[in-house]
Enzyme design. Structure first.
Site, short mmCIF file in Angstrom:
data_model
loop_
_atom_site.label_atom_id
_atom_site.label_comp_id
_atom_site.label_asym_id
_atom_site.label_seq_id
_atom_site.Cartn_x
_atom_site.Cartn_y
_atom_site.Cartn_z
N ASP A 1 55.81 42.18 28.96
CA ASP A 1 55.82 40.85 29.59
C ASP A 1 55.44 39.77 28.58
O ASP A 1 55.88 38.62 28.70
CB ASP A 1 54.83 40.80 30.77
N LYS B 1 51.01 50.59 37.07
CA LYS B 1 50.89 50.08 35.69
C LYS B 1 49.56 50.41 35.01
O LYS B 1 49.52 50.65 33.82
CB LYS B 1 51.12 48.57 35.67
P1 NAP Z 1 48.77 39.17 40.79
O1 NAP Z 1 48.13 40.01 39.75
O2 NAP Z 1 48.70 39.55 42.22
O3 NAP Z 1 48.17 37.67 40.62
C1 NAP Z 1 48.59 36.64 41.47
C2 NAP Z 1 47.91 35.35 41.04
O4 NAP Z 1 48.43 34.29 41.85
C3 NAP Z 1 46.40 35.35 41.24
O5 NAP Z 1 45.81 34.58 40.23
C4 NAP Z 1 46.26 34.68 42.61
O6 NAP Z 1 45.03 34.01 42.77
C5 NAP Z 1 47.36 33.67 42.55
N1 NAP Z 1 47.81 33.29 43.89
C6 NAP Z 1 48.42 34.10 44.80
N2 NAP Z 1 48.68 33.39 45.92
C7 NAP Z 1 48.23 32.14 45.70
C8 NAP Z 1 48.21 30.94 46.49
N3 NAP Z 1 48.72 30.93 47.73
N4 NAP Z 1 47.67 29.82 45.95
C9 NAP Z 1 47.16 29.84 44.70
N5 NAP Z 1 47.15 30.93 43.91
C10 NAP Z 1 47.68 32.06 44.41
O7 NAP Z 1 50.34 38.99 40.49
P2 NAP Z 1 51.06 39.02 39.06
O8 NAP Z 1 51.48 40.39 38.74
O9 NAP Z 1 50.22 38.25 38.10
O10 NAP Z 1 52.41 38.21 39.38
C11 NAP Z 1 52.36 36.82 39.65
C12 NAP Z 1 53.77 36.25 39.76
O11 NAP Z 1 54.48 36.39 38.54
C13 NAP Z 1 54.63 36.94 40.83
O12 NAP Z 1 55.36 35.93 41.47
C14 NAP Z 1 55.54 37.85 40.02
O13 NAP Z 1 56.76 38.08 40.67
C15 NAP Z 1 55.75 36.99 38.77
N6 NAP Z 1 56.10 37.77 37.58
C16 NAP Z 1 57.30 37.50 37.00
C17 NAP Z 1 57.67 38.18 35.85
C18 NAP Z 1 58.98 37.87 35.20
O14 NAP Z 1 59.45 38.65 34.37
N7 NAP Z 1 59.58 36.74 35.50
C19 NAP Z 1 56.82 39.16 35.30
C20 NAP Z 1 55.59 39.41 35.93
C21 NAP Z 1 55.25 38.70 37.09
P3 NAP Z 1 43.69 34.75 43.31
O15 NAP Z 1 43.06 35.38 42.09
O16 NAP Z 1 42.89 33.65 43.89
O17 NAP Z 1 44.14 35.77 44.32
#
Ligand code: NAP
Length: 286
Positions: free
Chosen positions: A112, A77
């Site tokens: 998004d 991305k």
């Molecule tokens: P990312 O960039 O990897 O960010 C993940 C975030 O979650 C970070 O802030 C991380 O905190 C936090 N995190 C991860 N594990 C954690 C835990 N055990 N306890 C507390 N915080 C935790 O991922 P992303 O791309 O933002 O995606 C995040 C979620 O959104 C995923 O589940 C993804 O599938 C979902 N999503 C859904 C859609 C949709 O269309 N529905 C679209 C995009 C994403 P740290 O900074 O401390 O690591």
């Protein structure tokens, strides 16, 4: 049909694709094929497994590979943003998930943001009466959510992240309306949150549930979760049990696909209950 007719038809049909590595199982083909079929458009949507070292060549010659545009997923991305002309949304999120050609240029955006906002509008009209929102997580998805909330006029967005520094950096980028908060202070912010959004993977299959007491939210609060496996996360179940309005991750996934389809195939498709049921069935099968 003669071979020549078939080839002419194929040459005319527009095609888009999803570029990822590895080419994980994605619901995007299901969504776009449904719209192509129900709108009677001759076109295609495929998954293209492209490793990082091949990404630039593939994207810079997207039309040569037979595509009018593409969705881009992990891990490409950020590269997609750098290799195209991004709009303000892609720049703000720092990542592009949709590519198309305009005036001979390869353009990009991040859908998004509208996926999140349009889903809220559909599931919880009036959600933007909230003066304060609490967003959990500060990754890529959080950037899209925070951008959308600011653009929509939410006065105060509290941003809590497990790693404080990341929340601070994101808040700095988005200005005075975004306030970083310590993860341990989530409980104190709940009574003021007219909107609560989980952008962390907590609650996803295989991950622990989000440890949070929805009873502390105001009675008018709306709860959104980006996780869509399972469809009803423990957070959404608890919010529903309290009678709060909710918006789920599958809705966001469906609404974020609308713009790409419109850009590639020239028709703005609808997110219908039939489409939702189709993708729900696929999610529960796998
Ligand atoms: P990312 O960039 O990897 O960010 C993940 C975030 O979650 C970070 O802030 C991380 O905190 C936090 N995190 C991860 N594990 C954690 C835990 N055990 N306890 C507390 N915080 C935790 O991922 P992303 O791309 O933002 O995606 C995040 C979620 O959104 C995923 O589940 C993804 O599938 C979902 N999503 C859904 C859609 C949709 O269309 N529905 C679209 C995009 C994403 P740290 O900074 O401390 O690591």
């Amino acid at each position: 049909m003669s071979e020549v007719t078939v080839m002419t038809t194929l040459a005319k049909a527009r095609a888009a694709c999803l570029i990822g590595w590895p080419a994980a199982h994605s619901r995007s083909p299901l969504i776009h094929h449904y719209w192509l079929r129900t709108l009677g458009i001759e076109g295609g949507y495929s998954i293209e497994a492209i490793p990082p070292e091949g990404f630039a060549e593939f994207v810079l010659h997207l039309s040569g590979h037979g595509f009018v545009g593409a969705n881009v997923t992990l891990p490409h991305k950020e590269r997609a943003l750098a290799l195209s002309v991004p709009d303000a949304r892609a720049r703000a999120v720092g990542a592009a998930n949709t590519l198309w050609y305009e005036d001979g240029e390869l353009r990009s955006t991040n859908t998004d943001i509208e996926g999140f906002i349009d889903n809220l509008d559909a599931c919880a009209p009036g959600w933007d009466d909230a003066e304060e929102a609490l967003v959990l997580g500060a990754g890529g998805a959080s950037r899209a959510v925070v951008f959308g909330l600011i653009e929509r006029g939410i006065a105060r967005v509290h941003l809590a992240n497990r790693t404080d520094e990341r929340a601070r950096r994101l808040a700095d980028q988005f200005g005075a309306r975004v306030h970083p908060a310590a993860w341990e202070n989530i409980g104190e912010l709940l009574p003021r949150a007219g909107l609560l959004v989980n952008t962390t993977p907590l609650g996803m299959h295989g991950q622990p549930a989000l440890d949070l007491d929805v009873d502390r939210l105001p009675s008018h609060a709306v709860v959104a979760d980006l996780v869509y496996v399972p469809l009803e996360t423990p957070l959404l179940l608890a919010a529903k049990a309290r009678g709060l309005k909710t918006a789920d991750g599958l809705g966001m996934l469906l609404y974020q696909a609308v713009r790409g389809f419109e850009l590639w195939f020239g028709h703005r498709p609808q997110v219908t209950s039939e489409l939702r049921a189709l993708v729900e069935a696929d999610l529960t099968r796998t």
